[in-house]
Motif scaffolding. Structure first.
Motif: not given
Length: 607
Positions: A94-95, A123-126, A179-182
């Protein structure tokens, strides 16, 4: 008609209570670790309300792109009668390649919708050592974040750092959350905001350890928090009070102390509620209007916070005007132009357009000239002090080159020079035709300067579907993006289902014009009830952050005719300068005033 819906799907639990919620997880080792699907099932079992039956297609390190190309995930989507399909992208993608994530998310979402299921994004984590991944940052302001991503992604082996940062700027700035929210907002999908809950938990209590020793995957506590988020998202239920110990057979998947479990449950619910509030979006559904607006050839001019809509809506008398402040809800205001006993024309009042120029509003329109023998359609120019009219004829007819001319469109270049585009129409050898012409105008718009130049005619395969009967290019709309000129146009007969929108580009207003190889960019799709999209204009949203195409479609997709209705959809330019429409649509779309993933595709649309 606009309505308020949850893009973050809150209504999964509103189905028949007796039936389990069938959920398919598609992802990789982040989902497989500590058996997240089973943990979610066990939490639902413990709650005792609605059960969750979870299945999975999980491949270690797999991206959504690989899932699509290997097709096994798609086969799995088709094989079961799922209520929900969860999509989890590879942790860095996503990044470091947001464009790819979104491309393949759209493809999978289409397969999911085709099966009647709903998409939820995981939506995953850093990564533990790169916390900036979660919310994102500009590489120029957070170089350590950018360098860590550069090294971790493996890009350092193949690509220059500065070049790579520019290529992945959207992903860097938006982070995992963006990335996920959009993409969820674009697709009207749900989001399980696990990464957001992780960030809240780590901020609330540094004693929480959620990562495994590899600083990437979740430990059992991290998966437990993820399971609480999924329980809250899928069943729209508060997880507070659920057990902290989760077992599967003889295996203990998680064993969280009661006070810690309660805190994690509170955080999960807080994250889900927070995202749900940001994802509640007022929407519209095509065709626009509280009731469909029956009109062909729609044209919108924007002035001082209002939109004024004109079109072919009273072809035997003239043109009525409607007004809106949001492009969706319209109120008719009456006649903008109406035929009188002294009018130069009679009937066939078609395709009005309004242009603000030097403090006045000028309307171009086509009508049947009384004085022509045989009768033919010509273009006139009318003027008003107000966008809604009334308009009075100024030059009527405006010109006569010896053939019918319709669909007049005025474009004013950056240097203030005006141009006219129109379609020369006629019938020969048994077929009707429309040829696109362009000509410079006098500065006072009084007349064309010189002879019109032939710009385009029907020559692409999609424009030749009934070539023996119709060979038409018409309905030009010209805009400028950077140093390049773009012309949208329609092809085929307006009453045919094959009517659609294409575009061409040029380096100068009068060409030469080159049609896009990817044409048409709007076409009939009977699966969603769209027939004959065409004859468009382009305008901007009320906050000027987005571009919208305004176009007509057949009122009855199964019986195409001259009865047409007004639609709007988002339009913009991709990284290669190609013009793209997010549509035609028939599903709920965010209202024009709301931010949207295409908001970076901004240009100035001249009034």
């Amino acid at each position: 008609m606009a309505l308020l819906v949850f893009v973050q799907a809150a209504a999964f639990a509103e189905e028949e209570q007796a039936a389990p919620l069938r959920v398919l997880f598609i992802g990789n080792s982040y989902t497989a670790a500590n058996d997240l699907p089973v943990m979610v099932e066990r939490l639902a079992d413990a709650a005792g309300d609605r059960r969750i039956e979870a299945d999975r297609h999980l491949v270690g390190g797999c991206t959504l792109e690989r899932h699509v190309k290997e097709k096994k995930a798609i086969d799995k989507i088709h094989a079961g009668k799922w209520d929900v399909v969860v999509l989890q992208e590879q942790s860095l993608r996503p990044v470091v390649n947001r464009q790819s994530m979104h491309k393949y998310a759209r493809l999978l979402d289409a397969e999911i919708k085709q099966q009647g299921a709903k998409t939820v994004f995981y939506l995953t984590w850093a990564r533990q050592h790169i916390p900036g991944m979660q919310e994102g940052a500009d590489p120029a302001q957070s170089p350590e974040y950018a360098k860590a991503m550069y090294q971790t992604s493996g890009a350092a082996k193949t690509t220059n750092f500065e070049t790579w940062c520019q290529q992945q700027m959207a992903g860097f700035v938006g982070g995992l959350n963006g990335a996920y929210l959009d993409i969820a907002k674009e697709l009207n999908a749900g989001v399980a905001p696990v990464g957001i809950a992780w960030k809240l938990a780590l901020a609330a209590d540094p004693a929480f350890v959620l990562h495994s020793p590899d600083k990437s995957h979740p430990n059992p506590t991290g998966t437990y928090l993820a399971a609480c988020v999924f329980y809250a998202t899928l069943l729209d239920a508060n997880p507070i009070g659920l057990p902290g110990k989760i077992t599967h057979g003889d295996k203990v998947l998680a064993d969280i102390l009661d006070d810690q479990a309660k805190r994690l449950q509170e955080i999960a619910w807080e994250a889900v509620q927070a995202v749900r509030k940001t994802q509640d979006v007022e929407t519209y559904t095509n065709p626009v209007g509280d009731e469909p607006i029956h009109m062909g050839d729609p044209f919108v001019v924007q002035r001082e916070g209002s939109y004024y809509l004109f079109g072919t809506n009273a072809p035997n008398e003239g043109f009525r005007c409607s007004v809106s402040d949001d492009l969706v809800h319209w109120e008719e205001k009456g006649w903008a132009y109406r035929e009188t006993a002294d009018s130069w024309a009679k009937s066939h009042y078609w395709a009005p357009e309004v242009k603000r120029y030097r403090g006045k509003f000028y309307m171009t329109y086509s009508a049947m000239n009384k004085a022509s023998d045989p009768p033919r359609l010509l273009i006139a120019l009318a003027v008003s002090d107000n966008p809604e009219g009334p308009y009075r004829d100024l030059h009527a007819p405006w010109f006569d080159f010896g053939y019918s001319a319709i669909d007049g469109h005025i474009f004013v270049d950056d240097d203030g020079k005006p141009y006219l585009y129109f379609s020369g129409n006629g019938v020969q050898d048994g077929y009707s035709f429309g040829t696109m012409y362009g000509v410079a105008l006098a500065d006072d718009l009084s007349k064309p300067v010189g002879e019109p130049m032939k710009l385009m005619e029907a020559d692409q395969p999609w424009e030749k579907v009934r070539y023996a009967e119709n060979r038409c290019n018409e309905g030009a709309f010209v805009l400028k993006h950077g140093s390049r000129y773009y012309m949208t146009y329609s092809a085929n007969h307006t009453c045919y289902p094959h009517y659609g929108v294409g575009y061409a580009t040029a380096d100068r207003p009068l060409g030469p014009w080159t049609k896009a190889s990817e044409n048409p960019i709007a076409a009939t799709n009977l699966d969603i009830g769209v027939s004959g999209p065409g004859h468009n204009c382009i305008t901007t949203s009320p906050d000027a952050s987005e571009m919208f195409i305004v176009y007509h479609t057949h009122a009855d997709a199964q019986k195409p005719s001259g009865d047409r209705v007004v639609n709007i959809d988002r339009i913009g330019f991709d990284e290669s300068g190609r013009l793209k429409i997010k549509g035609p649509t028939r599903s709920p779309q965010p209202m024009p005033t709301h931010p949207h993933p295409m908001t970076h595709l901004r240009i100035h649309v001249d009034e």
